[in-house]
Design a protein around this motif. Structure first.
Motif, short mmCIF file in Angstrom:
data_model
loop_
_atom_site.label_atom_id
_atom_site.label_comp_id
_atom_site.label_asym_id
_atom_site.label_seq_id
_atom_site.Cartn_x
_atom_site.Cartn_y
_atom_site.Cartn_z
N GLY A 29 0.80 -1.21 0.00
CA GLY A 29 0.00 0.00 0.00
C GLY A 29 0.84 1.27 0.00
O GLY A 29 0.53 2.22 -0.70
N GLY A 33 0.81 3.76 -3.13
CA GLY A 33 0.33 5.10 -2.80
C GLY A 33 1.34 6.18 -3.07
O GLY A 33 1.01 7.25 -3.59
N THR A 62 -0.54 7.29 -11.94
CA THR A 62 -1.45 7.24 -10.79
C THR A 62 -2.52 6.17 -11.01
O THR A 62 -2.86 5.43 -10.09
CB THR A 62 -2.10 8.62 -10.56
OG1 THR A 62 -1.06 9.57 -10.39
CG2 THR A 62 -2.99 8.62 -9.35
N ALA A 69 -2.59 -1.69 -6.95
CA ALA A 69 -3.01 -1.88 -5.56
C ALA A 69 -3.94 -3.08 -5.46
O ALA A 69 -3.94 -3.79 -4.45
CB ALA A 69 -3.70 -0.62 -5.04
N GLY A 86 -2.87 2.53 0.32
CA GLY A 86 -2.33 3.25 -0.83
C GLY A 86 -3.02 4.58 -1.08
O GLY A 86 -2.38 5.57 -1.39
N PHE A 87 -4.34 4.61 -0.90
CA PHE A 87 -5.08 5.84 -1.11
C PHE A 87 -4.64 6.93 -0.13
O PHE A 87 -4.34 8.04 -0.52
CB PHE A 87 -6.58 5.57 -0.97
CG PHE A 87 -7.42 6.81 -1.03
CD1 PHE A 87 -7.57 7.49 -2.22
CD2 PHE A 87 -8.03 7.29 0.11
CE1 PHE A 87 -8.34 8.65 -2.27
CE2 PHE A 87 -8.80 8.44 0.06
CZ PHE A 87 -8.95 9.11 -1.13
N THR A 89 -1.88 6.97 1.78
CA THR A 89 -0.46 7.27 1.63
C THR A 89 -0.21 8.19 0.44
O THR A 89 0.58 9.13 0.53
CB THR A 89 0.34 5.96 1.45
OG1 THR A 89 0.13 5.13 2.57
CG2 THR A 89 1.81 6.24 1.30
N GLY A 90 -0.88 7.94 -0.67
CA GLY A 90 -0.72 8.78 -1.85
C GLY A 90 -1.20 10.20 -1.62
O GLY A 90 -0.57 11.17 -2.06
N SER A 132 -7.72 11.45 -5.88
CA SER A 132 -8.72 10.49 -5.40
C SER A 132 -9.56 9.94 -6.55
O SER A 132 -9.87 8.75 -6.57
CB SER A 132 -9.62 11.13 -4.35
OG SER A 132 -10.35 12.19 -4.89
N PHE A 135 -6.96 7.52 -8.73
CA PHE A 135 -6.50 6.34 -8.01
C PHE A 135 -7.67 5.43 -7.66
O PHE A 135 -7.64 4.23 -7.94
CB PHE A 135 -5.74 6.74 -6.74
CG PHE A 135 -5.12 5.58 -6.00
CD1 PHE A 135 -3.86 5.14 -6.34
CD2 PHE A 135 -5.79 4.94 -4.99
CE1 PHE A 135 -3.28 4.08 -5.67
CE2 PHE A 135 -5.23 3.88 -4.31
CZ PHE A 135 -3.97 3.45 -4.65
#
Length: 151
Positions: A29, A33, A62, A69, A86-87, A89-90, A132, A135
């Motif tokens: 993740g 991310g 992205t 992921a 991942g969401f 963290t990115g 958002s 991703f």
């Protein structure tokens, strides 16, 4: 006849398996991310790119991070964990990279205090709108296609 507990059936072995499972999901993740966040930042700040690359190609990184992921996970439970990690963290990576020059470059404290709210607001808005949607859109599309293909 009684069965003796071995390393494979003991509670400590189960704890190690769970720990490795969570560490694996966390590592997957964080990597996906961070790559997705950097890709979204580069898309938003495409005027800073040195090479003449189409910003939509960079945004594809992205989207690929969102797809990976799901693809890197072993099952649905891990996929959801990796996707959520991942969401977030990115998003944190994107906002952090956007605001980092305030501390990297030699800004005075007064200038930093004036610029921080504006840069943070712009970065959070870009993270919500661009990162958002790309991703999560790619992640949920991969999840849907995989669910459809597996039935």
């Amino acid at each position: 006849m009684t069965e003796t507990a071995t390393e494979w059936t003991g509670d400590s072995a189960q704890g190690n398996i769970r720990r490795r499972y969570w560490l694996s999901a966390l590592a997957k993740g964080v990597v996906t991310g961070a790559i997705g966040g950097i890709g979204a930042f580069t898309y938003n700040m495409s005027e800073l790119m040195v090479a003449p690359i189409d910003p939509l190609l960079v945004l594809g990184i992205t989207a690929l991070a969102g797809v990976y992921a799901h693809l890197l996970a072993d099952g649905l439970h891990e996929s959801i964990r990796v996707g959520l990690i991942g969401f977030f963290t990115g998003g944190i990576t994107m906002v952090g990279v956007w605001v980092a020059p305030l501390w990297i470059l030699s800004y005075t404290n007064g200038a930093r205090d004036l610029l921080l709210p504006q840069l943070t607001g712009t970065a959070v808005t870009a993270a919500i709108i661009v990162y958002s949607s790309v991703f999560l859109g790619a992640y949920l599309s991969a999840l849907t296609i995989d669910a459809y293909a597996s039935t």
